[in-house]
Scaffold this motif. Structure first.
Motif, PDB file in Angstrom:
ATOM      1  N   ASP A  38       0.799  -1.092  -0.164  1.00 44.74           N
ATOM      2  CA  ASP A  38       0.245   0.119   0.012  1.00 44.74           C
ATOM      3  C   ASP A  38       0.935   1.106  -0.155  1.00 44.74           C
ATOM      4  OD1 ASP A  38      -2.134   1.747   0.057  1.00 44.74           O
ATOM      5  OD2 ASP A  38      -2.370   1.516   2.383  1.00 44.74           O
ATOM      6  N   LYS A  39       0.612   2.209  -1.124  1.00 49.31           N
ATOM      7  CA  LYS A  39       1.590   3.429  -1.181  1.00 49.31           C
ATOM      8  C   LYS A  39       1.225   4.373  -0.061  1.00 49.31           C
ATOM      9  CE  LYS A  39       0.823   3.519  -5.953  1.00 49.31           C
ATOM     10  NZ  LYS A  39      -0.297   2.661  -5.937  1.00 49.31           N
ATOM     11  N   ALA A  40       0.121   4.346   0.894  1.00 55.22           N
ATOM     12  CA  ALA A  40      -0.549   5.135   1.860  1.00 55.22           C
ATOM     13  C   ALA A  40       0.566   4.687   3.050  1.00 55.22           C
ATOM     14  CB  ALA A  40      -1.674   5.136   2.119  1.00 55.22           C
ATOM     15  N   SER A  41       1.246   3.658   3.207  1.00 57.27           N
ATOM     16  CA  SER A  41       1.615   3.334   4.392  1.00 57.27           C
ATOM     17  C   SER A  41       3.207   3.419   4.045  1.00 57.27           C
ATOM     18  CB  SER A  41       1.394   1.852   4.726  1.00 57.27           C
ATOM     19  OG  SER A  41       1.896   0.891   3.657  1.00 57.27           O
ATOM     20  N   LEU A  42       3.773   4.056   3.196  1.00 55.05           N
ATOM     21  CA  LEU A  42       5.181   4.312   2.859  1.00 55.05           C
ATOM     22  C   LEU A  42       5.828   5.237   4.090  1.00 55.05           C
ATOM     23  CD1 LEU A  42       5.264   4.474  -0.786  1.00 55.05           C
ATOM     24  CD2 LEU A  42       6.463   2.812   0.656  1.00 55.05           C
ATOM     25  N   THR A  43       6.596   4.951   4.845  1.00 55.08           N
ATOM     26  CA  THR A  43       7.585   5.760   5.756  1.00 55.08           C
ATOM     27  C   THR A  43       8.563   6.472   4.679  1.00 55.08           C
ATOM     28  OG1 THR A  43       9.152   4.117   6.411  1.00 55.08           O
ATOM     29  CG2 THR A  43       6.982   4.014   7.504  1.00 55.08           C
ATOM     30  N   PRO A  44       9.159   7.399   5.544  1.00 58.31           N
ATOM     31  CA  PRO A  44      10.515   8.196   4.929  1.00 58.31           C
ATOM     32  C   PRO A  44      11.422   7.087   4.230  1.00 58.31           C
ATOM     33  CG  PRO A  44       9.556   9.525   6.593  1.00 58.31           C
ATOM     34  CD  PRO A  44       8.827   8.414   6.871  1.00 58.31           C
ATOM     35  N   SER A  45      11.743   6.393   4.981  1.00 56.43           N
ATOM     36  CA  SER A  45      12.758   5.289   4.944  1.00 56.43           C
ATOM     37  C   SER A  45      12.422   4.404   3.560  1.00 56.43           C
ATOM     38  CB  SER A  45      13.378   4.457   5.986  1.00 56.43           C
ATOM     39  OG  SER A  45      12.290   3.734   6.407  1.00 56.43           O
ATOM     40  N   THR A  46      10.998   3.742   3.809  1.00 53.83           N
ATOM     41  CA  THR A  46      10.849   2.957   2.605  1.00 53.83           C
ATOM     42  C   THR A  46      10.477   3.712   1.235  1.00 53.83           C
ATOM     43  OG1 THR A  46       8.420   2.982   3.359  1.00 53.83           O
ATOM     44  CG2 THR A  46       9.986   1.034   3.850  1.00 53.83           C
ATOM     45  N   MET A  47      10.063   4.945   1.520  1.00 49.15           N
ATOM     46  CA  MET A  47       9.706   5.790   0.391  1.00 49.15           C
ATOM     47  C   MET A  47      11.262   6.344  -0.320  1.00 49.15           C
ATOM     48  SD  MET A  47       7.439   7.729  -1.251  1.00 49.15           S
ATOM     49  CE  MET A  47       8.190   7.109  -2.655  1.00 49.15           C
ATOM     50  N   ALA A  48      12.265   6.302   0.383  1.00 43.10           N
ATOM     51  CA  ALA A  48      13.462   6.621  -0.136  1.00 43.10           C
ATOM     52  C   ALA A  48      13.930   5.273  -1.201  1.00 43.10           C
ATOM     53  CB  ALA A  48      14.444   7.011   0.891  1.00 43.10           C
ATOM     54  N   LEU A  49      13.826   4.028  -0.341  1.00 45.98           N
ATOM     55  CA  LEU A  49      14.029   2.747  -0.993  1.00 45.98           C
ATOM     56  C   LEU A  49      13.321   2.580  -2.231  1.00 45.98           C
ATOM     57  CD1 LEU A  49      15.877   0.307  -0.736  1.00 45.98           C
ATOM     58  CD2 LEU A  49      14.047  -0.680   0.633  1.00 45.98           C
ATOM     59  N   ALA A  50      12.137   2.844  -2.109  1.00 46.71           N
ATOM     60  CA  ALA A  50      11.244   2.724  -3.300  1.00 46.71           C
ATOM     61  C   ALA A  50      11.819   3.699  -4.499  1.00 46.71           C
ATOM     62  CB  ALA A  50       9.587   2.972  -3.088  1.00 46.71           C
ATOM     63  N   LEU A  51      12.114   4.637  -4.086  1.00 48.22           N
ATOM     64  CA  LEU A  51      12.591   5.750  -5.286  1.00 48.22           C
ATOM     65  C   LEU A  51      13.839   5.292  -6.030  1.00 48.22           C
ATOM     66  CD1 LEU A  51      11.619   8.998  -3.247  1.00 48.22           C
ATOM     67  CD2 LEU A  51      10.663   8.092  -5.625  1.00 48.22           C
ATOM     68  N   CYS A 166      11.564   8.911 -13.612  1.00 44.66           N
ATOM     69  CA  CYS A 166      10.419   8.301 -13.984  1.00 44.66           C
ATOM     70  C   CYS A 166       9.695   7.862 -12.691  1.00 44.66           C
ATOM     71  CB  CYS A 166      10.590   7.198 -15.148  1.00 44.66           C
ATOM     72  SG  CYS A 166      10.820   7.903 -16.627  1.00 44.66           S
ATOM     73  N   THR A 167      10.577   7.020 -11.940  1.00 54.64           N
ATOM     74  CA  THR A 167      10.178   6.525 -10.708  1.00 54.64           C
ATOM     75  C   THR A 167       9.573   7.484  -9.608  1.00 54.64           C
ATOM     76  OG1 THR A 167      11.801   4.734 -10.816  1.00 54.64           O
ATOM     77  CG2 THR A 167      10.696   4.925  -8.695  1.00 54.64           C
ATOM     78  N   SER A 168      10.084   8.686  -9.709  1.00 55.56           N
ATOM     79  CA  SER A 168       9.971   9.966  -9.038  1.00 55.56           C
ATOM     80  C   SER A 168       8.571  10.579  -9.344  1.00 55.56           C
ATOM     81  CB  SER A 168      10.943  10.896  -8.795  1.00 55.56           C
ATOM     82  OG  SER A 168      12.371  10.392  -8.260  1.00 55.56           O
ATOM     83  N   ARG A 169       8.567  10.706 -10.485  1.00 55.20           N
ATOM     84  CA  ARG A 169       7.341  11.199 -11.328  1.00 55.20           C
ATOM     85  C   ARG A 169       6.222  10.274 -11.149  1.00 55.20           C
ATOM     86  NH1 ARG A 169       7.749  10.436 -16.946  1.00 55.20           N
ATOM     87  NH2 ARG A 169       6.892   8.416 -16.408  1.00 55.20           N
ATOM     88  N   PHE A 170       6.208   8.956 -11.203  1.00 60.00           N
ATOM     89  CA  PHE A 170       5.230   8.171 -10.748  1.00 60.00           C
ATOM     90  C   PHE A 170       4.567   8.389  -9.321  1.00 60.00           C
ATOM     91  CE2 PHE A 170       4.228   3.852  -8.881  1.00 60.00           C
ATOM     92  CZ  PHE A 170       3.111   3.796  -9.314  1.00 60.00           C
ATOM     93  N   TYR A 171       5.432   8.388  -8.455  1.00 58.87           N
ATOM     94  CA  TYR A 171       5.069   8.532  -7.014  1.00 58.87           C
ATOM     95  C   TYR A 171       4.268  10.035  -7.126  1.00 58.87           C
ATOM     96  CZ  TYR A 171       6.973   4.072  -5.197  1.00 58.87           C
ATOM     97  OH  TYR A 171       7.129   2.779  -5.128  1.00 58.87           O
ATOM     98  N   ILE A 185       8.599  13.141  -1.449  1.00 59.24           N
ATOM     99  CA  ILE A 185       8.356  13.343  -3.040  1.00 59.24           C
ATOM    100  C   ILE A 185       8.435  14.525  -3.619  1.00 59.24           C
ATOM    101  CG2 ILE A 185       5.944  13.127  -2.961  1.00 59.24           C
ATOM    102  CD1 ILE A 185       8.467  11.281  -5.572  1.00 59.24           C
ATOM    103  N   ASP A 186       7.535  15.412  -2.987  1.00 57.67           N
ATOM    104  CA  ASP A 186       7.384  16.783  -3.613  1.00 57.67           C
ATOM    105  C   ASP A 186       8.806  17.567  -3.472  1.00 57.67           C
ATOM    106  OD1 ASP A 186       4.699  16.437  -3.837  1.00 57.67           O
ATOM    107  OD2 ASP A 186       4.115  17.209  -2.071  1.00 57.67           O
ATOM    108  N   ASP A 187       9.489  17.373  -2.473  1.00 60.96           N
ATOM    109  CA  ASP A 187      10.840  17.886  -2.397  1.00 60.96           C
ATOM    110  C   ASP A 187      11.865  17.507  -3.611  1.00 60.96           C
ATOM    111  OD1 ASP A 187      10.245  19.761  -0.327  1.00 60.96           O
ATOM    112  OD2 ASP A 187      10.995  18.466   1.063  1.00 60.96           O
ATOM    113  N   LEU A 188      11.618  16.144  -3.679  1.00 63.51           N
ATOM    114  CA  LEU A 188      12.507  15.408  -4.541  1.00 63.51           C
ATOM    115  C   LEU A 188      12.389  15.826  -6.064  1.00 63.51           C
ATOM    116  CD1 LEU A 188      14.902  13.421  -5.332  1.00 63.51           C
ATOM    117  CD2 LEU A 188      13.067  11.564  -5.337  1.00 63.51           C
ATOM    118  N   MET A 189      10.993  15.993  -6.606  1.00 68.52           N
ATOM    119  CA  MET A 189      10.678  16.404  -7.890  1.00 68.52           C
ATOM    120  C   MET A 189      11.027  17.776  -7.868  1.00 68.52           C
ATOM    121  SD  MET A 189       9.559  13.852  -9.485  1.00 68.52           S
ATOM    122  CE  MET A 189       9.324  14.732 -10.857  1.00 68.52           C
ATOM    123  N   PHE A 190      10.809  18.668  -7.126  1.00 69.75           N
ATOM    124  CA  PHE A 190      11.143  20.152  -7.172  1.00 69.75           C
ATOM    125  C   PHE A 190      12.652  20.191  -7.592  1.00 69.75           C
ATOM    126  CE2 PHE A 190      12.937  24.180  -5.823  1.00 69.75           C
ATOM    127  CZ  PHE A 190      12.054  24.972  -6.225  1.00 69.75           C
TER     128      PHE A 190
END
Length: 283
Positions: A38-51, A166-171, A185-190
């Motif tokens: 589930d995307k909604a359950s991503l923590t900062p660490s798992t979000m960084a890994l997913a990216l 592409c991965t960052s844009r997807f999220y 994700i917002d800061d990374l895309m900026f």
């Protein structure tokens, strides 16, 4: 390799050779559900890994095949990554459905397909007369987000940079469309959009009315906090004079005018890449 890979990717995307299961967003959707749930359950660490995980995998693959079979495997990796990153048939289908709805004067369908085309822009308060221009801005933005930015990352950072973008844009798209409030994700895309958006927006000025486009570009590009979307869309609007609004329920002339500008800009970028390749600046 960058030029050859991009040309193959553009050909495959235009001719719709790639199966739907290998479209970029479908691949990333499968990646997300398989490894992170589930995307909604991503923590900062798992979000960084997913990216970063897809980019790391591509980097390792590139390192493993480097120099093997006279570089053919490395070239194949570049082509495969480019083909997947450039294939976005969903956006093409939504735009086609929007145009068909406009031609049959189906206003409600136009609003629906316009929102599906670009969920980052709220169209609830837009009048029917303004809808065509708003969709034209969305076309200019999508042309950057799904093609221009990917191409620039691919040219200067190789397959690893394109996959990371592409991965960052997807999220980022999922975060907006589904109101997920994902971390990082917002800061990374900026950051990822900051330089490519300024390069691509300048291309809009070169491809249209240069003086007006340059004026809009310099106004927004020199402001470090200006969003990529505002920079790209405002420069495109300034570079392309819009025709007068017709009496049709949904006027598509302004949409088509900005679409033509977007095509000229992408052609300009491919031409410049060809010249850089000829002179040995880009490999």
């Amino acid at each position: 390799m960058a030029l050859f890979s991009l040309l193959v990717a553009i050909l495959v995307e235009r001719l719709k050779f790639l199966p739907s299961s290998w479209q970029c967003d479908r691949v990333l959707q499968s990646y997300q559900s398989t490894f992170f749930g589930d995307k909604a359950s991503l923590t900062p660490s798992t979000m960084a890994l997913a990216l970063i995980l897809p980019a790391v995998v591509v980097y390792v693959l590139g390192w493993l095949v480097s120099g093997m079979f006279w570089g053919l495997l490395n070239l194949a990796l570049w082509v495969v990554v480019a083909v997947i990153c450039f294939n976005h048939q969903k956006q093409r289908e939504m735009f086609k459905k929007y145009m068909l709805a406009a031609c049959r004067s189906d206003v409600q369908a136009c609003y629906h397909f316009a929102s599906e085309l670009d969920c980052s822009e709220c169209l609830d308060a837009v009048s029917e007369k303004e809808l065509g221009a708003k969709v034209g801005q969305s076309v200019a933005w999508i042309n950057y987000r799904y093609y221009g930015a990917v191409a620039l990352c691919f040219i200067f950072l190789g397959p690893v940079g394109a996959v990371l973008y592409c991965t960052s844009r997807f999220y980022a798209e999922e975060n907006i469309c589904k109101s997920l409030n994902l971390p990082l994700i917002d800061d990374l895309m900026f950051v990822l959009d900051w330089i490519p958006s300024r390069i691509f927006a300048f291309g809009y000025a070169l491809s249209g009315q240069f003086s007006e486009g340059l004026s809009a570009w310099s106004e927004h590009a020199l402001n470090i906090n200006t969003s990529a979307r505002k920079l790209v869309t405002q420069t495109a609007l300034a570079s392309q004079p819009l025709p007068e609004v017709s009496n049709a329920p949904i006027c598509v002339q302004s949409t088509l005018a900005l679409l033509v500008l977007s095509k000229r800009n992408f052609t300009l970028m491919v031409t410049l890449l060809s010249l850089l390749t000829i002179f040995g600046i880009v490999s």
